[in-house]
Scaffold this motif. Sequence first.
Motif, PDB file in Angstrom:
ATOM      1  N   LYS A   1       0.823  -1.207   0.000  1.00 14.86           N
ATOM      2  CA  LYS A   1       0.000   0.000   0.000  1.00 14.86           C
ATOM      3  C   LYS A   1       0.857   1.257   0.000  1.00 14.86           C
ATOM      4  CE  LYS A   1      -3.766   2.212   2.479  1.00 14.86           C
ATOM      5  NZ  LYS A   1      -4.660   2.155   3.636  1.00 14.86           N
ATOM      6  N   LYS A   2       1.970   1.241   0.686  1.00 14.01           N
ATOM      7  CA  LYS A   2       2.830   2.419   0.779  1.00 14.01           C
ATOM      8  C   LYS A   2       3.553   2.731  -0.533  1.00 14.01           C
ATOM      9  CE  LYS A   2       6.475  -0.389   2.716  1.00 14.01           C
ATOM     10  NZ  LYS A   2       7.280  -0.698   3.850  1.00 14.01           N
ATOM     11  N   GLU A   3       3.584   1.791  -1.480  1.00 18.58           N
ATOM     12  CA  GLU A   3       4.263   2.009  -2.752  1.00 18.58           C
ATOM     13  C   GLU A   3       3.420   2.793  -3.762  1.00 18.58           C
ATOM     14  OE1 GLU A   3       6.996  -1.397  -4.040  1.00 18.58           O
ATOM     15  OE2 GLU A   3       5.391  -2.391  -2.919  1.00 18.58           O
ATOM     16  N   TYR A   4       2.128   2.916  -3.524  1.00 21.42           N
ATOM     17  CA  TYR A   4       1.262   3.663  -4.428  1.00 21.42           C
ATOM     18  C   TYR A   4       1.402   5.156  -4.180  1.00 21.42           C
ATOM     19  CZ  TYR A   4      -1.032  -0.649  -5.811  1.00 21.42           C
ATOM     20  OH  TYR A   4      -1.290  -1.882  -6.320  1.00 21.42           O
ATOM     21  N   THR A   5       1.204   5.947  -5.214  1.00 18.71           N
ATOM     22  CA  THR A   5       1.276   7.394  -5.106  1.00 18.71           C
ATOM     23  C   THR A   5      -0.002   7.926  -4.475  1.00 18.71           C
ATOM     24  OG1 THR A   5       2.580   7.454  -7.132  1.00 18.71           O
ATOM     25  CG2 THR A   5       1.626   9.522  -6.398  1.00 18.71           C
ATOM     26  N   LYS A   6       0.159   8.792  -3.481  1.00 21.22           N
ATOM     27  CA  LYS A   6      -0.995   9.360  -2.804  1.00 21.22           C
ATOM     28  C   LYS A   6      -1.317  10.716  -3.407  1.00 21.22           C
ATOM     29  CE  LYS A   6      -2.782  10.766   1.644  1.00 21.22           C
ATOM     30  NZ  LYS A   6      -2.537  10.926   3.064  1.00 21.22           N
ATOM     31  N   SER A   7      -2.571  10.911  -3.766  1.00 19.91           N
ATOM     32  CA  SER A   7      -3.031  12.192  -4.303  1.00 19.91           C
ATOM     33  C   SER A   7      -4.159  12.709  -3.427  1.00 19.91           C
ATOM     34  CB  SER A   7      -3.547  12.021  -5.726  1.00 19.91           C
ATOM     35  OG  SER A   7      -2.516  11.621  -6.577  1.00 19.91           O
ATOM     36  N   THR A   8      -4.052  13.970  -3.061  1.00 26.10           N
ATOM     37  CA  THR A   8      -5.118  14.584  -2.282  1.00 26.10           C
ATOM     38  C   THR A   8      -5.588  15.832  -3.011  1.00 26.10           C
ATOM     39  OG1 THR A   8      -3.545  15.889  -1.014  1.00 26.10           O
ATOM     40  CG2 THR A   8      -4.196  13.777  -0.077  1.00 26.10           C
ATOM     41  N   GLY A   9      -6.795  16.198  -2.765  1.00 26.84           N
ATOM     42  CA  GLY A   9      -7.355  17.385  -3.390  1.00 26.84           C
ATOM     43  C   GLY A   9      -8.858  17.278  -3.482  1.00 26.84           C
ATOM     44  N   ARG A  10      -9.447  18.279  -4.067  1.00 23.32           N
ATOM     45  CA  ARG A  10     -10.890  18.335  -4.213  1.00 23.32           C
ATOM     46  C   ARG A  10     -11.310  17.650  -5.510  1.00 23.32           C
ATOM     47  NH1 ARG A  10     -14.530  23.740  -3.629  1.00 23.32           N
ATOM     48  NH2 ARG A  10     -16.481  22.618  -3.494  1.00 23.32           N
ATOM     49  N   ILE A  11     -12.367  16.852  -5.447  1.00 21.81           N
ATOM     50  CA  ILE A  11     -12.864  16.156  -6.630  1.00 21.81           C
ATOM     51  C   ILE A  11     -13.600  17.164  -7.504  1.00 21.81           C
ATOM     52  CG2 ILE A  11     -14.430  14.385  -7.494  1.00 21.81           C
ATOM     53  CD1 ILE A  11     -13.861  12.814  -4.932  1.00 21.81           C
ATOM     54  N   GLU A  12     -13.113  17.304  -8.749  1.00 17.47           N
ATOM     55  CA  GLU A  12     -13.749  18.213  -9.701  1.00 17.47           C
ATOM     56  C   GLU A  12     -14.759  17.493 -10.582  1.00 17.47           C
ATOM     57  OE1 GLU A  12     -10.734  20.122 -11.991  1.00 17.47           O
ATOM     58  OE2 GLU A  12     -10.202  21.489 -10.384  1.00 17.47           O
ATOM     59  N   TYR A  13     -14.507  16.234 -10.873  1.00 19.11           N
ATOM     60  CA  TYR A  13     -15.401  15.504 -11.774  1.00 19.11           C
ATOM     61  C   TYR A  13     -15.407  14.032 -11.409  1.00 19.11           C
ATOM     62  CZ  TYR A  13     -17.367  13.455 -15.980  1.00 19.11           C
ATOM     63  OH  TYR A  13     -18.145  12.744 -16.835  1.00 19.11           O
ATOM     64  N   LEU A  14     -16.584  13.433 -11.426  1.00 18.20           N
ATOM     65  CA  LEU A  14     -16.746  12.003 -11.222  1.00 18.20           C
ATOM     66  C   LEU A  14     -17.888  11.568 -12.127  1.00 18.20           C
ATOM     67  CD1 LEU A  14     -16.140   9.371  -9.671  1.00 18.20           C
ATOM     68  CD2 LEU A  14     -17.805  10.103  -7.974  1.00 18.20           C
ATOM     69  N   GLY A  15     -17.602  10.688 -13.067  1.00 20.98           N
ATOM     70  CA  GLY A  15     -18.652  10.272 -13.990  1.00 20.98           C
ATOM     71  C   GLY A  15     -18.270   9.070 -14.827  1.00 20.98           C
ATOM     72  N   LYS A  16     -19.202   8.661 -15.686  1.00 20.34           N
ATOM     73  CA  LYS A  16     -18.998   7.493 -16.541  1.00 20.34           C
ATOM     74  C   LYS A  16     -18.324   7.830 -17.860  1.00 20.34           C
ATOM     75  CE  LYS A  16     -22.858   4.880 -14.678  1.00 20.34           C
ATOM     76  NZ  LYS A  16     -24.061   4.139 -14.980  1.00 20.34           N
ATOM     77  N   THR A  17     -18.263   9.113 -18.215  1.00 22.27           N
ATOM     78  CA  THR A  17     -17.559   9.553 -19.416  1.00 22.27           C
ATOM     79  C   THR A  17     -16.689  10.739 -19.052  1.00 22.27           C
ATOM     80  OG1 THR A  17     -19.343  11.050 -20.035  1.00 22.27           O
ATOM     81  CG2 THR A  17     -19.425   8.835 -20.961  1.00 22.27           C
TER      82      THR A  17
ATOM     83  N   ARG B   1     -15.222   4.388 -14.823  1.00 22.07           N
ATOM     84  CA  ARG B   1     -15.518   5.568 -14.011  1.00 22.07           C
ATOM     85  C   ARG B   1     -14.301   6.484 -14.089  1.00 22.07           C
ATOM     86  NH1 ARG B   1     -19.339   3.140 -14.617  1.00 22.07           N
ATOM     87  NH2 ARG B   1     -20.906   2.446 -13.172  1.00 22.07           N
ATOM     88  N   TYR B   2     -14.556   7.767 -14.222  1.00 24.80           N
ATOM     89  CA  TYR B   2     -13.487   8.750 -14.334  1.00 24.80           C
ATOM     90  C   TYR B   2     -13.552   9.708 -13.158  1.00 24.80           C
ATOM     91  CZ  TYR B   2     -13.159   6.898 -19.007  1.00 24.80           C
ATOM     92  OH  TYR B   2     -13.014   6.053 -20.068  1.00 24.80           O
ATOM     93  N   LEU B   3     -12.375   9.995 -12.599  1.00 23.57           N
ATOM     94  CA  LEU B   3     -12.255  10.862 -11.429  1.00 23.57           C
ATOM     95  C   LEU B   3     -11.187  11.908 -11.725  1.00 23.57           C
ATOM     96  CD1 LEU B   3     -12.760  11.388  -8.351  1.00 23.57           C
ATOM     97  CD2 LEU B   3     -10.872   9.821  -7.939  1.00 23.57           C
ATOM     98  N   LYS B   4     -11.539  13.185 -11.562  1.00 25.65           N
ATOM     99  CA  LYS B   4     -10.572  14.265 -11.759  1.00 25.65           C
ATOM    100  C   LYS B   4     -10.430  15.011 -10.449  1.00 25.65           C
ATOM    101  CE  LYS B   4      -9.259  18.113 -14.661  1.00 25.65           C
ATOM    102  NZ  LYS B   4      -8.123  18.304 -13.868  1.00 25.65           N
ATOM    103  N   ILE B   5      -9.175  15.107  -9.988  1.00 22.48           N
ATOM    104  CA  ILE B   5      -8.845  15.802  -8.751  1.00 22.48           C
ATOM    105  C   ILE B   5      -8.141  17.097  -9.120  1.00 22.48           C
ATOM    106  CG2 ILE B   5      -7.531  15.669  -6.608  1.00 22.48           C
ATOM    107  CD1 ILE B   5      -7.865  12.639  -6.752  1.00 22.48           C
ATOM    108  N   ASN B   6      -8.506  18.206  -8.477  1.00 21.52           N
ATOM    109  CA  ASN B   6      -8.000  19.522  -8.877  1.00 21.52           C
ATOM    110  C   ASN B   6      -6.477  19.664  -8.738  1.00 21.52           C
ATOM    111  OD1 ASN B   6      -7.825  19.689  -6.110  1.00 21.52           O
ATOM    112  ND2 ASN B   6      -8.817  21.677  -5.967  1.00 21.52           N
ATOM    113  N   SER B   7      -5.838  18.985  -7.824  1.00 24.17           N
ATOM    114  CA  SER B   7      -4.399  19.132  -7.621  1.00 24.17           C
ATOM    115  C   SER B   7      -3.575  18.108  -8.388  1.00 24.17           C
ATOM    116  CB  SER B   7      -4.065  19.019  -6.132  1.00 24.17           C
ATOM    117  OG  SER B   7      -4.433  17.735  -5.661  1.00 24.17           O
ATOM    118  N   TYR B   8      -4.227  17.223  -9.159  1.00 23.66           N
ATOM    119  CA  TYR B   8      -3.500  16.195  -9.910  1.00 23.66           C
ATOM    120  C   TYR B   8      -3.325  16.673 -11.349  1.00 23.66           C
ATOM    121  CZ  TYR B   8      -2.013  11.510 -11.225  1.00 23.66           C
ATOM    122  OH  TYR B   8      -1.280  10.442 -11.653  1.00 23.66           O
ATOM    123  N   PRO B   9      -2.116  16.562 -11.910  1.00 24.17           N
ATOM    124  CA  PRO B   9      -1.884  17.105 -13.269  1.00 24.17           C
ATOM    125  C   PRO B   9      -2.677  16.390 -14.355  1.00 24.17           C
ATOM    126  CG  PRO B   9       0.090  15.967 -12.471  1.00 24.17           C
ATOM    127  CD  PRO B   9      -0.915  15.976 -11.356  1.00 24.17           C
TER     128      PRO B   9
END
Length: 67
Positions: free
Chosen positions: A30-46, A59-67
């Motif tokens: 678990k510690k080997e995965y990259t951790k991303s934090t931030g506000r969810i901007e988009y969550l949807g099927k497309t 499912r698609y997830l967009k986080i505001n602080s992730y490039p």
Amino acid sequence: MNISVRGILFSSLVVGGISAFVVANSSKEKKEYTKSTGRIEYLGKTYQHLPTRHKGDFRYLKINSYP
């Protein structure tokens, strides 16, 4: 069709070796995965033009602080 015992044994060893390699390299702690934090901007099927096929399977997830 002539199937030899040596051929079957060789094939089994090759498949077993490849399987062991894949299993060993695909397991992460678990510690080997990259951790991303931030506000969810988009969550949807497309998302934009994705997916091109099999709509609803992803499912698609967009986080505001992730490039």
